[in-house]
Design an enzyme around this catalytic site. Sequence first.
Site, mmCIF file in Angstrom:
data_model
loop_
_atom_site.group_PDB
_atom_site.id
_atom_site.type_symbol
_atom_site.label_atom_id
_atom_site.label_comp_id
_atom_site.label_asym_id
_atom_site.label_seq_id
_atom_site.Cartn_x
_atom_site.Cartn_y
_atom_site.Cartn_z
ATOM 1 N N CYS A 1 0.829 -1.213 0.000
ATOM 2 C CA CYS A 1 0.000 0.000 0.000
ATOM 3 C C CYS A 1 0.867 1.270 0.000
ATOM 4 C CB CYS A 1 -0.909 -0.049 1.238
ATOM 5 S SG CYS A 1 -1.725 1.501 1.652
ATOM 6 N N CYS B 1 0.201 3.670 2.839
ATOM 7 C CA CYS B 1 0.719 3.069 4.084
ATOM 8 C C CYS B 1 2.206 3.341 4.219
ATOM 9 C CB CYS B 1 0.472 1.564 4.110
ATOM 10 S SG CYS B 1 -1.263 1.077 4.096
#
Length: 152
Positions: free
Chosen positions: A56, A59
């Site tokens: 991600c 992230c």
Amino acid sequence: MAFPRCSRGSCESAKEHHLRRSEARSMSTVELTKDNFDEIVSDNEFVLIDFWASWCGPCRQFGPVFEAASERHEDLVFAKVDTEAQQELAAAFEIQSIPTLMIVRDKVAVFAQPGALPEAALEDLIGQARKLDMDEVRKSIADAQAQGNAPQ
């Protein structure tokens, strides 16, 4: 250095207990799993949880912000849940978008929101969470449950 007698009642020596506690304090973030989640949340008054995954992009962008905050706020527990490795835990909290930041105070989730926060927003959020009157929060939850407006 003299170590106080271990009051935990376990078989570990007082020195080992002291060293383990020192290491835990110096550790920036804790990895949360389904096996240690309850213990970490129950044993700590204030836990920030980052639900994330390695693939991600947002992230990876939020990770250094979260890590830097953990170094500034050594009195708080910063924890990460790898949603790929801990799918049951992510499902239990109905995580549908990552990163998701959750704040748990006194075993009560007081904040949960997806999205990568900039440093200033995270600092502001931590400040707001610190100022919460947890007696008021629990009263609000109890009132909502009594009216049937909140999960049990």
